[in-house]
Each structure stands twice: as C-alpha cells, then as structure tokens.
Motif scaffolding. Structure first.
Motif, PDB file in Angstrom:
ATOM      1  N   ASN A 167       0.837  -1.192   0.000  1.00 27.09           N
ATOM      2  CA  ASN A 167       0.000   0.000   0.000  1.00 27.09           C
ATOM      3  C   ASN A 167       0.878   1.252   0.000  1.00 27.09           C
ATOM      4  OD1 ASN A 167       0.726   0.644   2.704  1.00 27.09           O
ATOM      5  ND2 ASN A 167      -0.906  -0.651   3.498  1.00 27.09           N
ATOM      6  N   SER A 168       0.234   2.407   0.030  1.00 24.54           N
ATOM      7  CA  SER A 168       0.977   3.662  -0.105  1.00 24.54           C
ATOM      8  C   SER A 168       2.024   3.836   0.984  1.00 24.54           C
ATOM      9  CB  SER A 168       0.003   4.845  -0.079  1.00 24.54           C
ATOM     10  OG  SER A 168      -0.878   4.774  -1.168  1.00 24.54           O
ATOM     11  N   GLN A 169       1.665   3.478   2.224  1.00 24.10           N
ATOM     12  CA  GLN A 169       2.625   3.636   3.317  1.00 24.10           C
ATOM     13  C   GLN A 169       3.815   2.706   3.142  1.00 24.10           C
ATOM     14  OE1 GLN A 169       2.307   6.136   5.689  1.00 24.10           O
ATOM     15  NE2 GLN A 169       4.464   5.573   5.874  1.00 24.10           N
ATOM     16  N   ASP A 170       3.567   1.494   2.644  1.00 22.66           N
ATOM     17  CA  ASP A 170       4.668   0.563   2.376  1.00 22.66           C
ATOM     18  C   ASP A 170       5.650   1.166   1.365  1.00 22.66           C
ATOM     19  OD1 ASP A 170       3.572  -1.400   4.027  1.00 22.66           O
ATOM     20  OD2 ASP A 170       2.384  -2.255   2.396  1.00 22.66           O
ATOM     21  N   VAL A 171       5.098   1.785   0.319  1.00 24.89           N
ATOM     22  CA  VAL A 171       5.943   2.386  -0.711  1.00 24.89           C
ATOM     23  C   VAL A 171       6.802   3.494  -0.125  1.00 24.89           C
ATOM     24  CG1 VAL A 171       5.923   3.757  -2.845  1.00 24.89           C
ATOM     25  CG2 VAL A 171       4.397   1.785  -2.605  1.00 24.89           C
ATOM     26  N   GLY A 189       9.165   5.213  -6.344  1.00 25.36           N
ATOM     27  CA  GLY A 189       7.898   4.633  -5.939  1.00 25.36           C
ATOM     28  C   GLY A 189       6.795   5.051  -6.883  1.00 25.36           C
ATOM     29  N   VAL A 190       5.747   4.233  -6.950  1.00 26.09           N
ATOM     30  CA  VAL A 190       4.566   4.564  -7.750  1.00 26.09           C
ATOM     31  C   VAL A 190       3.366   4.545  -6.809  1.00 26.09           C
ATOM     32  CG1 VAL A 190       3.135   3.953  -9.728  1.00 26.09           C
ATOM     33  CG2 VAL A 190       5.603   3.507  -9.796  1.00 26.09           C
ATOM     34  N   LEU A 191       2.751   5.714  -6.623  1.00 25.75           N
ATOM     35  CA  LEU A 191       1.613   5.863  -5.726  1.00 25.75           C
ATOM     36  C   LEU A 191       0.347   6.140  -6.515  1.00 25.75           C
ATOM     37  CD1 LEU A 191       3.098   8.114  -2.893  1.00 25.75           C
ATOM     38  CD2 LEU A 191       2.784   5.642  -2.872  1.00 25.75           C
ATOM     39  N   ALA A 192      -0.790   5.811  -5.915  1.00 27.50           N
ATOM     40  CA  ALA A 192      -2.081   6.033  -6.564  1.00 27.50           C
ATOM     41  C   ALA A 192      -2.804   7.201  -5.915  1.00 27.50           C
ATOM     42  CB  ALA A 192      -2.925   4.768  -6.490  1.00 27.50           C
ATOM     43  N   GLN A 193      -2.067   8.279  -5.659  1.00 30.02           N
ATOM     44  CA  GLN A 193      -2.681   9.428  -4.998  1.00 30.02           C
ATOM     45  C   GLN A 193      -1.880  10.685  -5.281  1.00 30.02           C
ATOM     46  OE1 GLN A 193      -2.479   8.616  -0.825  1.00 30.02           O
ATOM     47  NE2 GLN A 193      -0.282   8.837  -0.712  1.00 30.02           N
ATOM     48  N   LEU A 197     -13.739  -3.620   2.229  1.00 33.07           N
ATOM     49  CA  LEU A 197     -12.747  -2.571   2.079  1.00 33.07           C
ATOM     50  C   LEU A 197     -11.338  -3.132   2.060  1.00 33.07           C
ATOM     51  CD1 LEU A 197     -14.036   0.222   4.496  1.00 33.07           C
ATOM     52  CD2 LEU A 197     -14.149   0.220   1.999  1.00 33.07           C
ATOM     53  N   ARG A 198     -10.453  -2.401   1.376  1.00 32.80           N
ATOM     54  CA  ARG A 198      -9.020  -2.666   1.502  1.00 32.80           C
ATOM     55  C   ARG A 198      -8.559  -2.256   2.894  1.00 32.80           C
ATOM     56  NH1 ARG A 198      -5.595  -2.422  -2.844  1.00 32.80           N
ATOM     57  NH2 ARG A 198      -4.005  -2.598  -1.215  1.00 32.80           N
ATOM     58  N   GLU A 199      -7.311  -2.570   3.211  1.00 31.48           N
ATOM     59  CA  GLU A 199      -6.746  -2.230   4.512  1.00 31.48           C
ATOM     60  C   GLU A 199      -6.547  -0.728   4.650  1.00 31.48           C
ATOM     61  OE1 GLU A 199      -3.257  -2.156   1.818  1.00 31.48           O
ATOM     62  OE2 GLU A 199      -5.139  -3.264   1.956  1.00 31.48           O
ATOM     63  N   PRO A 200      -6.480  -0.204   5.904  1.00 33.05           N
ATOM     64  CA  PRO A 200      -6.142   1.206   6.088  1.00 33.05           C
ATOM     65  C   PRO A 200      -4.790   1.500   5.419  1.00 33.05           C
ATOM     66  CG  PRO A 200      -6.904   0.259   8.155  1.00 33.05           C
ATOM     67  CD  PRO A 200      -6.754  -0.890   7.188  1.00 33.05           C
ATOM     68  N   GLY A 201      -4.704   2.625   4.749  1.00 35.28           N
ATOM     69  CA  GLY A 201      -3.493   2.949   3.997  1.00 35.28           C
ATOM     70  C   GLY A 201      -3.694   2.772   2.508  1.00 35.28           C
ATOM     71  N   SER A 202      -4.778   2.087   2.127  1.00 30.36           N
ATOM     72  CA  SER A 202      -5.075   1.912   0.708  1.00 30.36           C
ATOM     73  C   SER A 202      -5.605   3.217   0.122  1.00 30.36           C
ATOM     74  CB  SER A 202      -6.125   0.808   0.526  1.00 30.36           C
ATOM     75  OG  SER A 202      -6.763   0.910  -0.731  1.00 30.36           O
ATOM     76  N   SER A 242      -5.533  -8.268   0.704  1.00 31.74           N
ATOM     77  CA  SER A 242      -5.190  -8.936  -0.552  1.00 31.74           C
ATOM     78  C   SER A 242      -6.234  -8.686  -1.631  1.00 31.74           C
ATOM     79  CB  SER A 242      -5.048 -10.445  -0.310  1.00 31.74           C
ATOM     80  OG  SER A 242      -5.050 -11.163  -1.517  1.00 31.74           O
ATOM     81  N   ARG A 243      -5.792  -8.215  -2.799  1.00 33.07           N
ATOM     82  CA  ARG A 243      -6.714  -8.025  -3.917  1.00 33.07           C
ATOM     83  C   ARG A 243      -7.328  -9.353  -4.353  1.00 33.07           C
ATOM     84  NH1 ARG A 243      -2.444  -4.529  -4.913  1.00 33.07           N
ATOM     85  NH2 ARG A 243      -3.014  -2.348  -5.276  1.00 33.07           N
ATOM     86  N   GLU A 244      -6.532 -10.400  -4.348  1.00 33.27           N
ATOM     87  CA  GLU A 244      -7.011 -11.705  -4.798  1.00 33.27           C
ATOM     88  C   GLU A 244      -8.109 -12.231  -3.874  1.00 33.27           C
ATOM     89  OE1 GLU A 244      -3.842 -10.865  -4.470  1.00 33.27           O
ATOM     90  OE2 GLU A 244      -3.370 -10.692  -6.601  1.00 33.27           O
ATOM     91  N   ILE A 245      -7.931 -12.067  -2.560  1.00 35.36           N
ATOM     92  CA  ILE A 245      -8.936 -12.546  -1.614  1.00 35.36           C
ATOM     93  C   ILE A 245     -10.209 -11.717  -1.728  1.00 35.36           C
ATOM     94  CG2 ILE A 245      -9.475 -12.887   0.826  1.00 35.36           C
ATOM     95  CD1 ILE A 245      -6.551 -13.496   1.310  1.00 35.36           C
ATOM     96  N   ILE A 246     -10.070 -10.400  -1.952  1.00 40.20           N
ATOM     97  CA  ILE A 246     -11.246  -9.560  -2.145  1.00 40.20           C
ATOM     98  C   ILE A 246     -12.032 -10.025  -3.361  1.00 40.20           C
ATOM     99  CG2 ILE A 246     -12.018  -7.248  -2.811  1.00 40.20           C
ATOM    100  CD1 ILE A 246      -9.870  -6.094  -1.024  1.00 40.20           C
ATOM    101  N   ARG A 247     -11.342 -10.320  -4.458  1.00 40.66           N
ATOM    102  CA  ARG A 247     -12.033 -10.802  -5.660  1.00 40.66           C
ATOM    103  C   ARG A 247     -12.832 -12.060  -5.368  1.00 40.66           C
ATOM    104  NH1 ARG A 247     -10.855  -9.861 -10.884  1.00 40.66           N
ATOM    105  NH2 ARG A 247     -10.772 -12.087 -11.349  1.00 40.66           N
ATOM    106  N   GLU A 248     -12.219 -12.975  -4.622  1.00 34.63           N
ATOM    107  CA  GLU A 248     -12.902 -14.228  -4.313  1.00 34.63           C
ATOM    108  C   GLU A 248     -14.105 -13.979  -3.407  1.00 34.63           C
ATOM    109  OE1 GLU A 248     -13.848 -18.152  -4.511  1.00 34.63           O
ATOM    110  OE2 GLU A 248     -12.357 -17.052  -5.702  1.00 34.63           O
TER     111      GLU A 248
END
Length: 285
Positions: free
Chosen positions: A125-129, A141-145, A190-195, A220-226
């Motif tokens: 997530n953004s904080q990890d980056v 880094g590549v951020l989505a914000q 929802l995604r985790e805080p920080g998304s 996890s995006r994959e788990i959310i999809r499932e």
C-alpha cells in the motif's frame, strides 16, 4: 606501497623496458625508475635484474607481476562497471508500487530506453511504498494518490476512476453505472487502512453522506475478488486494476468523482541520481 609505484612496476614488467613503460604511463623515464626503486628500497627486494638497458624480472618480480595483473584487471573491471552504470548500460533499479497495473506502462517505457538495467518491483500500500523509499530499499515509488511532502519529489503520470465490482448475482450486475447514494447500506468489503482506493471511496461516501455496511477489511486483492465472487459483499477498485473474470461485474459511479492517480515519487535528496532522473524522464513530460 603506493598504487603509483605498483603501476610503474607493472608497466616495466609487461613492456620489458623502463622507456616503454614511461611512454605507456605518459610520464618521464626517471619518474618510472624512481617509483620502482622506492618500491624495492622500501621492501628491501630486487624486482628486476638490470643488464644495461635490458631488464628481466627477478623471482620476486615474477610473483608480484601475477598479483599486479589481478589488481589492475580488477581496476579495469571497476572502471567498466562505473562507466556502464553512469551511461545506464547496466545497474539495478528498485521500484516500489501500490500495484503492478499502475507501474507497468512506466516500466515498459524505461526498459525500452535502458534495456541493460535490471528492474525489480515490490508491491504494497501507499505507506509501504513510502517506507521503502525512506529506508533506501527502493529508488522510485509509484503511488495512486496526489502526494505532497517536502521529503519527496513526485510527478503525475495518469488518473483512473474507481469502479465498484460485484458478483454476477448482485442487483448491480445488470447495470453499467450506479449513483453513489445506492451504496447506502450495501455490504462493502474494504481494503486495509493505507489503501488509496479506500481513502478515495471513503471521502466520496462521506461527502455524499452515504453509509454502506462494511463487512470485511482485506489487504489482498485476490482474496477480495474471491469474496466478492462468493457474494459476501461488493468492493471498490481502480479501473486500471480491475481484472474481469467469471462471476464478476464492474459498474461505474455516475455522479461522483472517485479517482486514484498514478504518481512517480522519489526522495528529494535522490532526485538527481542518474538512474532516478532517467526513470522520471522515460515516463514523459
């Protein structure tokens, strides 16, 4: 022992002549003679047998020549390595990104321009980056914000609407778009805080005074999809990250600007590093 002394010895040993050694090193013959003599006197050894203008290596000189060949071969390798890195013919670029989809176009553009550079990509997530940039585990880094912090330099690259995706059985699955008010009371994953996607959606919901029913937080995006495919709830994702699949359907939010942004980020102190600057330049103006 000084490297200049060893270099003079090596030149004499490989050319067989003090005169030729001086020409190779672009210095005077007395300079070469003095450097070799200082080496012999300091260690009290004889490196050459001198017969008039001719010189022949002593046994000690033969042994030292083997070592000097290794030393100057490694020196040449070091010069080549640094030269290649400076010209970006080799090296390693470490990219931290909020998701591979945000970074792919950038990586392709950089690789086409600098095919000799090895690229490794980590995601989070953004904080990890930001954490990876701060402790030098990543170069860019590549951020989505949209991001503002004096410690960093950022450059916008693209923007993407956030879409809602549902199971094929959901009532939204027969729609191409929805109004944000229709999310009121909906079971939401929802995604985790920080998304960044989560923050963008929550800001839009708050502005519209819409309160969905949050049933899960999943990193996890994959788990959310499932989970969405199984009908546990609906979820939000940037359209660039949405991967169509069996049992899934995506709808746009028609009446709210819910967006994520791809920004390239680096530490301000590293902005002028050759490879970092090249990455910023490669992705366009």
């Amino acid at each position: 022992m000084r490297l200049t002394q060893l270099r003079s010895f090596h030149a004499v040993a490989t050319t067989g002549s003090f005169t030729q050694a001086a020409e190779r090193l672009h210095v005077s013959q007395p300079t070469v003679t003095t450097q070799v003599k200082l080496l012999e006197d300091h260690y009290k050894v004889e490196l050459f047998h001198r017969h008039g203008r001719r010189v022949r290596l002593s046994e000690m000189g033969e042994q030292l020549l083997q070592l000097s060949r290794q030393i100057f071969s490694l020196e040449a390798d070091a010069v080549q390595l640094l030269g290649d890195a400076g010209e970006l013919r080799s090296g390693h670029l470490r990219v931290a990104a909020v998701g591979p989809s945000h970074a792919t176009r950038m990586l392709v553009a950089f690789n086409q321009r600098y095919p000799g550079i090895r690229i490794s990509v980590s995601t989070g997530n953004s904080q990890d980056v930001l954490d990876r940039l701060l402790d030098y585990r990543a170069d860019v880094g590549v951020l989505a914000q949209v991001f503002r912090d004096p410690r960093f330099v950022s450059k916008p690259f693209s923007e993407h609407p956030v879409v809602i995706f549902t199971s094929a059985d959901h009532r939204f699955a027969r729609r191409r778009s929805i109004r944000i008010a229709e999310l009121h009371g909906e079971k939401l994953i929802l995604r985790e805080p920080g998304s960044t996607t989560r923050r963008a959606l929550e800001a839009a919901l708050k502005a519209a005074r819409v309160e969905p029913h949050v049933v899960m937080e999943i990193a996890s995006r994959e788990i959310i999809r499932e989970a969405v495919a199984q009908g546990i709830g609906i979820a939000a994702v940037s359209d660039v990250e949405y991967v169509p699949g069996p049992g899934l359907h995506a709808v746009r939010i028609a009446d709210a600007q819910v967006r994520t942004y791809a920004h390239v980020v680096c530490l301000a102190e590293r902005r002028d590093m050759r490879m970092v600057r090249a990455f910023f330049d490669a992705i366009g103006p």
